[in-house]
Write an enzyme that holds these catalytic residues in place. Structure first.
Site, PDB file in Angstrom:
ATOM      1  N   PHE A 202       0.799  -1.227   0.000  1.00 57.91           N
ATOM      2  CA  PHE A 202       0.000   0.000   0.000  1.00 57.91           C
ATOM      3  C   PHE A 202       0.833   1.279   0.000  1.00 57.91           C
ATOM      4  O   PHE A 202       0.296   2.366  -0.167  1.00 57.91           O
ATOM      5  CB  PHE A 202      -0.915   0.041   1.230  1.00 57.91           C
ATOM      6  CG  PHE A 202      -1.958  -1.039   1.243  1.00 57.91           C
ATOM      7  CD1 PHE A 202      -2.708  -1.325   0.115  1.00 57.91           C
ATOM      8  CD2 PHE A 202      -2.193  -1.764   2.396  1.00 57.91           C
ATOM      9  CE1 PHE A 202      -3.678  -2.318   0.139  1.00 57.91           C
ATOM     10  CE2 PHE A 202      -3.160  -2.758   2.430  1.00 57.91           C
ATOM     11  CZ  PHE A 202      -3.905  -3.037   1.296  1.00 57.91           C
ATOM     12  N   GLY A 203       2.142   1.174   0.228  1.00 59.19           N
ATOM     13  CA  GLY A 203       2.925   2.409   0.314  1.00 59.19           C
ATOM     14  C   GLY A 203       4.392   2.164   0.594  1.00 59.19           C
ATOM     15  O   GLY A 203       4.899   1.044   0.447  1.00 59.19           O
ATOM     16  N   GLU A 204       5.074   3.233   1.006  1.00 59.07           N
ATOM     17  CA  GLU A 204       6.521   3.182   1.208  1.00 59.07           C
ATOM     18  C   GLU A 204       6.882   3.466   2.666  1.00 59.07           C
ATOM     19  O   GLU A 204       6.080   3.987   3.424  1.00 59.07           O
ATOM     20  CB  GLU A 204       7.226   4.221   0.326  1.00 59.07           C
ATOM     21  CG  GLU A 204       7.032   4.034  -1.159  1.00 59.07           C
ATOM     22  CD  GLU A 204       5.894   4.856  -1.746  1.00 59.07           C
ATOM     23  OE1 GLU A 204       5.647   4.710  -2.951  1.00 59.07           O
ATOM     24  OE2 GLU A 204       5.247   5.621  -0.994  1.00 59.07           O
ATOM     25  N   VAL A 205       8.148   3.148   3.000  1.00 55.76           N
ATOM     26  CA  VAL A 205       8.709   3.480   4.311  1.00 55.76           C
ATOM     27  C   VAL A 205       9.925   4.372   4.088  1.00 55.76           C
ATOM     28  O   VAL A 205      10.778   4.071   3.253  1.00 55.76           O
ATOM     29  CB  VAL A 205       9.128   2.211   5.088  1.00 55.76           C
ATOM     30  CG1 VAL A 205       9.678   2.592   6.463  1.00 55.76           C
ATOM     31  CG2 VAL A 205       7.954   1.247   5.229  1.00 55.76           C
ATOM     32  N   LYS A 220       6.072   5.186   7.849  1.00 53.62           N
ATOM     33  CA  LYS A 220       5.386   4.278   6.929  1.00 53.62           C
ATOM     34  C   LYS A 220       4.173   5.007   6.374  1.00 53.62           C
ATOM     35  O   LYS A 220       3.260   5.359   7.119  1.00 53.62           O
ATOM     36  CB  LYS A 220       4.963   3.006   7.664  1.00 53.62           C
ATOM     37  CG  LYS A 220       4.285   1.967   6.780  1.00 53.62           C
ATOM     38  CD  LYS A 220       4.018   0.688   7.566  1.00 53.62           C
ATOM     39  CE  LYS A 220       3.387  -0.386   6.704  1.00 53.62           C
ATOM     40  NZ  LYS A 220       3.196  -1.652   7.447  1.00 53.62           N
ATOM     41  N   ASP A 317       2.079 -13.394  10.989  1.00 53.39           N
ATOM     42  CA  ASP A 317       2.902 -13.241   9.778  1.00 53.39           C
ATOM     43  C   ASP A 317       4.389 -13.322  10.106  1.00 53.39           C
ATOM     44  O   ASP A 317       5.188 -12.544   9.593  1.00 53.39           O
ATOM     45  CB  ASP A 317       2.581 -11.910   9.087  1.00 53.39           C
ATOM     46  CG  ASP A 317       3.004 -11.911   7.612  1.00 53.39           C
ATOM     47  OD1 ASP A 317       3.183 -13.008   7.043  1.00 53.39           O
ATOM     48  OD2 ASP A 317       3.163 -10.823   7.038  1.00 53.39           O
TER      49      ASP A 317
END
Length: 688
Positions: A202-205, A220, A317
């Site tokens: 869903f996105g970047e860090v 995040k 996870d």
């Protein structure tokens, strides 16, 4: 050119890291400014109504303890030994080996117990003395040796001494800091964002630096459009909830969250920064690990899982890619996107990574709890030792085949594994939950007591005193090149529109973890801000010593609350004027800074007290007889909440009394009275 940009991004990031470690406060580009001491009147009522000014609440907060300690050491001579003894005990509890604890405990016994016993000044119970003497004589020096004294020290401080603290300037300073804490509204402007260090679904860090303290974090960022496109709203909100659950309490083995906020386009989590790369990366670079090396990582991960399970969170996870290393080589569990709260209802969804999912997770409709994480731990430890999951033989990528093997195949462990290791993995990889290690009712304790971990001092593990087998290279980012990480294709979300209903989903998304914010402040700017505030307040006192002070005016009267607010003034109601207000049971008074003239509005003239909004700022609207109105704005959220509540309650009570009063009291009066001198106020002004 791209290579040069990548190098410059790395250099900038590494320089920011080094400077933040050396002098984080010096790197702060924004200043934290404490409000005036008069904020105490409002904040004391605000905190009291929320049960936040008890001894235990203040003493167990970082800033509260420091201010209480400062007060005791400088103002209350009788409390000095107790406070110093308390601090010594807390330092003793952090010691990581028995020899050091024995040496320190004897010193503490001589200094704080024996000396007072000889002089007949020991204030603590016979039971506490005998507890310490008995254990010391047997050389049983556990971290909890002095626990009876902790309880008795707190008991001795919570009475008159705490009451004196509540009447002191140190409590005023506590109110000032709490006002800052409770009025935090973060945006991208509060951070300097550095290079990208990772990317997810869903996105970047990114690495980032907080502007007001200089502390480095990981940011995040989830793209709201991408979240909507993939129908991931529930996952995004769940991650924020799970992070809030596990980020309270001290756990050094989870990537915790300090803040969450959102912009029109992004959901942002501010997390612990881990600069050492992930275990998947190091497994590919280092190769498989030995049993001894694996034991180090397993012990730290077990403590991370134990903290989660104590919070009734199942992770779901666990895999090498989600285990991050810090710059020293210690590990933390990251990415709680699939974690789940099982305190009220056990989950049954089939989620996770194939090859690490427990059989009960794969069996749709079957409920499970923390049991799933112990099976995943067994799979992950096997991979650290052999380079692949126990159910991913011959590098197969067929998910159905991997799942089939997980559900049906008994893992054949290599002969090279030691008997202790075989016992551990066989226990963790049991398909039958009732037979699985960690699932007999003892949780993590069952693993800690397993023979594979014989000789491990778990307090030593908790304090991160064991040397890591692998230390990431210093002076390197330990993440893929920014261009290798890549970026999302903006075309993917070009047709996605964010509607008001989409934004409404995130109205409760912003969050700040109090204890982590206080720790950040204390580590960086606390002393500097206090020193600067002391100077400012001393100058103001010297300048205004001939003037009537705000608190002096309110003292001895039945003033409910007083403090600064902004009043919409001038004939066109376009300018905000800062005024000092006093709320009494029958009137509201105010005056400008340094003015002797007092304005007064009686409760009889007020027709209603309402909440309104001007330019996205919450305001208080007072409708007055004769068609006039007063608009008031507060400088912080706690002030607004408390002023609105107190004005509303006071107005309602005044109206109730007016309805009962004789009719001659209802004769018309001027809406606003102005006095060249403060009005006479009796000790009880509730009469109308």
């Amino acid at each position: 050119m791209a290579d040069l940009e990548a190098v410059l991004a790395d250099v900038s990031y590494l320089m920011a890291m080094e400077k933040s470690k050396a002098t984080p406060a010096a790197r702060a580009s924004k200043k934290v400014v404490l409000p005036e001491p008069s904020i105490r009147s409002v904040m004391q009522r605000y905190l009291a109504e929320r049960n936040e000014i008890t001894f235990d609440k203040i003493f167990n907060q970082k800033i509260g303890f420091l201010l209480f300690k400062d007060f005791c050491l400088n103002e209350i001579g009788e409390a000095v030994p107790q406070v110093k003894f308390y601090e010594e005990i807390k330092e003793y509890e952090k010691l990581d080996n028995e020899e050091d604890r024995l040496h320190r405990s004897r010193q503490m016994y001589d200094a704080y117990i024996m000396r007072e016993l000889l002089s007949s000044t020991h204030q603590f119970s016979k039971q506490a003395v005998e507890h310490v003497q008995s254990h010391l004589s047997k050389k049983q020096v556990t971290p909890t040796l002095f626990q009876p004294y902790i309880e008795e020290i707190c008991e001795s401080l919570r009475g008159d001494i705490f009451q004196k603290f509540m009447e002191s300037e140190k409590f005023t300073r506590f109110c000032q800091w709490k006002n800052v804490e409770l009025n935090i509204h973060l945006s991208m402007n509060d951070f300097s964002v550095h290079r990208i260090i990772g990317r997810g679904g869903f996105g970047e860090v990114y690495g980032c630096r907080k502007a007001d303290t200089g502390k480095m974090y990981a940011m995040k960022c989830l793209d709201k459009k991408r979240v909507k496109m993939k129908q991931g709203e529930t996952l995004a909100l769940n991650e924020r909830i799970m992070l809030s659950l596990v980020s309270t309490g001290d756990c050094p083995f989870i990537v915790c969250m300090t803040y969450a906020f959102h912009t029109p386009d992004k959901l942002c989590f501010i997390l612990d920064l881990m600069n050492g790369g992930d275990m998947h990366y190091h497994l590919s670079q280092h190769g498989v690990f030995s049993e001894k090396e694996m034991r180090f990582y397993a012990s730290e991960i077990i403590l991370g899982l134990e903290h989660m399970h104590t919070c009734f969170v199942v992770y779901r996870d666990l895999k090498p890619a989600n285990i991050l290393l810090d710059e020293y080589g210690h590990v933390r569990i990251s990415d709680l996107g699939l974690a789940c709260d099982f305190s009220k209802k056990k989950p049954h969804a089939s989620v996770g990574t194939h090859g690490y999912m427990a059989p009960e997770v794969l069996q749709k409709g079957t409920c499970y709890d923390s049991s799933a994480d112990w099976f995943s731990l067994g799979c992950m430890l096997f991979k650290l030792l052999r380079g692949h999951s126990p159910f991913r033989q011959h590098k197969t990528k067929d998910k159905h085949e991997i799942d089939r093997m997980t559900l049906t195949v008994n893992v054949q462990l290599p002969d090279a594994f030691s008997p202790e290791l075989r016992s551990l993995l066989e226990g963790l990889l049991q398909r039958d939950v009732s037979q699985r290690l960690g699932c007999y009712g003892g949780g993590a304790r069952e693993l800690k007591e397993h023979i594979f971990f014989k000789g491990i001092d778990w307090q030593y593990v908790y304090l991160r005193k064991y040397p890591p087998p692998l230390i990431p290279p210093r002076g390197e980012v330990n993440a893929a090149d920014a261009f290798d990480i890549g970026s999302f294709d903006e075309e993917d979300t070009k047709g996605i529109k964010l509607l008001d209903c989409d934004q409404d989903l995130y109205k409760n998304f912003p969050l700040m973890i109090s204890e982590r914010w206080q720790q950040e402040v204390v580590e960086t700017i606390y002393d500097a801000v206090n020193a600067e505030t002391d100077k400012i307040e001393a100058r103001k006192k010297a300048k205004n010593k001939q003037l009537c002070q705000e608190e002096d005016y309110a003292m001895g009267k039945d003033c409910i609350m007083h403090g600064y607010m902004l009043k919409l003034g001038n004939p066109f109601l376009t300018q905000w004027q800062r005024r000092y207000f006093y709320l009494f049971p029958n009137r509201l008074e105010w005056r400008g800074e340094g003015e002797s003239r007092q304005n007064l509005l009686t409760m009889e003239q007020i027709m209603s007290v309402e909440e309104t909004q001007i330019k996205d700022r919450k305001c208080i609207l007072l409708r007055v007889k004769g068609g006039k109105q007063f608009v008031l704005q507060c400088e912080s959220d706690p002030e607004f909440a408390q002023w609105l509540k107190e004005l509303t309650c006071t107005f309602n009570e005044a109206q109730r009394l007016l309805r009962r009063a004789p009719k001659f009291l209802n004769k018309p009066r001027a809406a606003i009275l102005e006095f060249s001198k403060p009005p006479l106020c009796h000790r009880n002004s509730s009469g109308l």
